[in-house]
Enzyme design. Structure first.
Site, mmCIF file in Angstrom:
data_model
loop_
_atom_site.group_PDB
_atom_site.id
_atom_site.type_symbol
_atom_site.label_atom_id
_atom_site.label_comp_id
_atom_site.label_asym_id
_atom_site.label_seq_id
_atom_site.Cartn_x
_atom_site.Cartn_y
_atom_site.Cartn_z
ATOM 1 N N GLU A 257 58.761 34.082 20.076
ATOM 2 C CA GLU A 257 59.145 33.008 20.524
ATOM 3 C C GLU A 257 60.686 32.887 20.469
ATOM 4 O O GLU A 257 61.469 32.416 19.468
ATOM 5 C CB GLU A 257 58.682 31.654 19.474
ATOM 6 N N GLU A 266 71.199 30.538 21.887
ATOM 7 C CA GLU A 266 70.658 31.592 20.741
ATOM 8 C C GLU A 266 70.873 33.070 21.419
ATOM 9 O O GLU A 266 70.733 33.880 20.448
ATOM 10 C CB GLU A 266 69.448 31.434 19.898
HETATM 11 C C1 LIG Z 1 62.545 30.700 16.872
HETATM 12 S S1 LIG Z 1 62.451 31.655 15.536
HETATM 13 C C2 LIG Z 1 60.742 32.134 15.696
HETATM 14 C C3 LIG Z 1 59.681 32.563 14.506
HETATM 15 C C4 LIG Z 1 58.409 32.741 14.668
HETATM 16 N N1 LIG Z 1 58.185 33.700 15.651
HETATM 17 C C5 LIG Z 1 57.601 31.571 15.074
HETATM 18 O O1 LIG Z 1 57.419 31.526 16.226
HETATM 19 O O2 LIG Z 1 57.505 30.684 14.125
HETATM 20 C C6 LIG Z 1 63.082 33.268 15.689
HETATM 21 C C7 LIG Z 1 63.229 34.342 14.858
HETATM 22 O O3 LIG Z 1 63.665 35.603 15.273
HETATM 23 C C8 LIG Z 1 64.449 36.245 14.607
HETATM 24 N N2 LIG Z 1 65.487 36.861 15.178
HETATM 25 C C9 LIG Z 1 66.372 36.436 16.301
HETATM 26 N N3 LIG Z 1 66.918 37.580 16.612
HETATM 27 C C10 LIG Z 1 66.549 38.775 16.195
HETATM 28 C C11 LIG Z 1 66.614 39.989 16.403
HETATM 29 N N4 LIG Z 1 67.501 40.461 17.309
HETATM 30 N N5 LIG Z 1 65.855 40.913 15.601
HETATM 31 C C12 LIG Z 1 64.921 40.442 14.786
HETATM 32 N N6 LIG Z 1 64.648 39.148 14.513
HETATM 33 C C13 LIG Z 1 65.445 38.459 15.138
HETATM 34 C C14 LIG Z 1 65.096 34.979 13.720
HETATM 35 O O4 LIG Z 1 65.760 35.273 12.567
HETATM 36 C C15 LIG Z 1 64.020 33.906 13.716
HETATM 37 O O5 LIG Z 1 63.254 33.988 12.484
#
Ligand SMILES: C[S@@+](CC[C@H](N)C(=O)[O-])C[C@H]1O[C@@H](n2cnc3c(N)ncnc32)[C@H](O)[C@@H]1O
Length: 534
Positions: A257, A266
């Site tokens: 997501e 973002e």
């Molecule tokens: C919008 S949230 C979605 C969380 C979960 N997948 C959900 O659908 O509820 C995006 C998540 O991706 C993580 N994230 C963003 N960029 C990332 C990266 N480059 N590597 C690992 N995690 C990442 C963030 O910390 C965040 O927890």
């Protein structure tokens, strides 16, 4: 590579363990499972105290020592701190094996994990994190990344996303309706957050799910997954960025997501694409598969006046004896450089929308650094156009069901709401008049975009075939600094009902009161809009 000799998990059965440190020592009789694994992104030895896996005792292998006490008995201790005078151990157990052979192979596995994984810092069989500077660090300011992952490391923000039932329900339906895409497959959850999508994938029958999460949320995801042991058995949480971690196998399907306000805020789509190139098998599936940004001109006198009024403060000539007017122009421009985030009435749109498609399965990461969208609309009414309204949707292109998740105005509201770029100089159009322009977005190192919007009204009526532009208006906005307007009254200015010569003028309208910035912040937190991190 050395690690290829290691299995994913090394599993053993031990007869019993005794917990030291309590008085008297507490025996736990078995048989018990002991597993060498790297579920949290570091190597550990885990003892499952109950057959259903509900309770476990974990040893971080980086600080654990194992001693033989006898042919079928060993001592396992976890080091807590070391000074010149003494070492202290935070926990210790004695392990009772059934046979000497079992004890030997357990010690063998322990030595192997220490040698090949811990000491050499090599790839863990269940995934590890590279220590070198990554592609992510090269393009993103560390201060921005720090705030970003701090935000997502907090449970309340994950809860806000989970409580967006349009969002989470669409993901659930897309996964469950397309079980055929998940059954027996290896899945990578890109930015797993709380781990919810990994759990959905496991529910749909995935063989194994790697849940990659860079923030501290990885630890909570581990907890949530351990709390769902039947599904959790098939999920490995890896704490690290998708740009850095190594996985032991390729994925058949990615789930993620990564959408921010206006889809691209973002800059997480880039991580999704990097994950595709690093982990996905050729022709593997991506959930979501495609994203579209939709745009249409809007007319909203109330909004325009509200934004313009914000800078009125700076028109005071006697503010405690100080003339503030020198900063009025700057403040005026500043307010118009904020994209407005709220849920608006679709009747404010004054032309059919156009869209820009991003296919996640083929787009290159670099293509997302600069996005230029030509605009062309035909006004359905005569009105003042105050800017461009934008929203997005994504497609889950499942083999069984194709499902869209939309953030369109008029559709059930999501935590993304919609976004509007407001022009400081509105443009006048007549019904049938053509509006052209460009939406140009350039990514910046604070995980967002600078937006340049130009909108022009083309010549209309007699002589129009000569094709001249009558009026042009432009603005530059920072997607990182939106104005959250969710709890403002959603006025409907009946653009469609207006006659060409009966346009509303600001003086005809009641001015809404000025907002306090502090209130905006409160509102955005209350509304759980996640764009407030960036
Ligand atoms: C919008 S949230 C979605 C969380 C979960 N997948 C959900 O659908 O509820 C995006 C998540 O991706 C993580 N994230 C963003 N960029 C990332 C990266 N480059 N590597 C690992 N995690 C990442 C963030 O910390 C965040 O927890």
């Amino acid at each position: 590579m050395a690690t290829q000799t290691l299995k994913h998990n090394h599993n053993f059965t031990v007869s019993s363990i005794t917990l030291l440190g309590s008085n008297p020592p507490k025996p736990v009789s078995g048989p018990l499972s002991a597993v060498f694994r790297s579920a949290s992104g570091f190597p550990e030895l885990q003892f499952f105290l109950e057959p259903d896996g509900e309770q476990s005792l974990n040893f971080d292998l980086r600080t654990t020592q194992l001693f033989r006490l006898g042919e079928v008995q060993s001592l396992c201790v976890s080091e807590c701190s070391e000074t010149i005078k003494e070492k202290t151990y935070s926990k210790g157990i004695t392990i009772q094996f059934k046979e000497e052979e079992e004890s030997s192979s357990f010690h063998g596995a322990f030595e192997q994990w220490k040698r090949e994984v811990v000491n050499q810092g090599l790839t863990l069989p269940n995934g590890t994190v590279s220590s070198s500077k990554s592609k992510f660090d090269d393009k993103i300011e560390s201060s921005s990344a720090k705030m970003y992952f701090h935000y997502y490391g907090q449970l309340l923000h994950q809860q806000n996303m989970l409580q967006d039932y349009v969002r989470t329900g669409s993901y659930y339906a897309a996964v469950i309706e397309n079980q055929a895409d998940f059954v027996g497959r290896v899945v990578v959850d890109v930015g797993a957050g709380s781990g919810i999508l990994s759990l959905f994938a496991a529910q749909a029958g995935a063989k194994h799910v790697y849940a990659v999460e860079a923030s501290e949320m990885a630890d909570y995801a581990q907890k949530l997954i351990a709390g769902n042991p039947i599904l959790g058995k098939r999920i490995t949480v890896i704490k690290g960025k998708v740009e850095d971690v190594e996985l032991p196998e390729k994925a058949d399907i990615l789930i993620s997501e990564p959408m921010g306000t206006l889809l691209v805020n973002e800059r997480m789509l880039e991580s999704y694409v990097i994950a595709r190139d690093r982990f996905l098998v050729p022709n593997g599936k991506m959930f979501p598969t495609v994203g579209r940004i939709h745009m249409a001109p809007f007319s909203d006198e109330y909004l325009y006046i509200e934004v313009a009024n914000k800078s009125l403060f700076w028109q005071q000539q006697n503010y405690y004896g100080v003339d503030l007017t020198a900063l009025h122009g700057t403040a005026f421009q500043g307010y118009f450089s904020q994209p407005v985030v709220d849920a608006f009435d679709p009747r404010l749109l004054v032309a059919p929308s156009t869209s820009h498609v991003i296919n996640f399965t083929t787009v290159k990461e670099e293509d997302l650094y600069e996005i230029d969208i030509p605009l062309k609309f035909t006004a359905s009414v005569g009105t003042r156009i105050h800017g461009l309204a934008c929203w997005f949707d994504v497609l889950f292109n499942g083999s069984t069901v194709q499902r869209w998740l939309t953030t369109a105005p008029g559709a059930p509201t999501t935590h993304w709401y919609q976004l509007r770029c407001v022009l400081s100089q509105p443009i006048y159009v007549m019904p049938g008049q053509e509006i052209t322009g460009h939406l140009h977005m350039i990514a910046h190192s604070a995980q967002s975009y600078t937006i340049n919007l130009t909108m022009s009204a083309k010549m209309w009526g007699p002589g129009a075939e000569q094709g001249g532009v009558l009026q042009t208006s432009s603005c530059r906005l920072d997607l990182k600094e939106p104005y959250y307007r969710m709890s403002q009254p959603q006025a409907y200015s009946a653009a469609q009902d207006q006659q060409p010569n009966q346009l509303l003028e600001p003086e005809d309208l009641q001015f809404p009161s000025l907002d306090e910035d502090g209130l905006d912040f409160f509102q955005q937190t209350q509304n759980g809009t996640r764009a407030d991190i960036s």
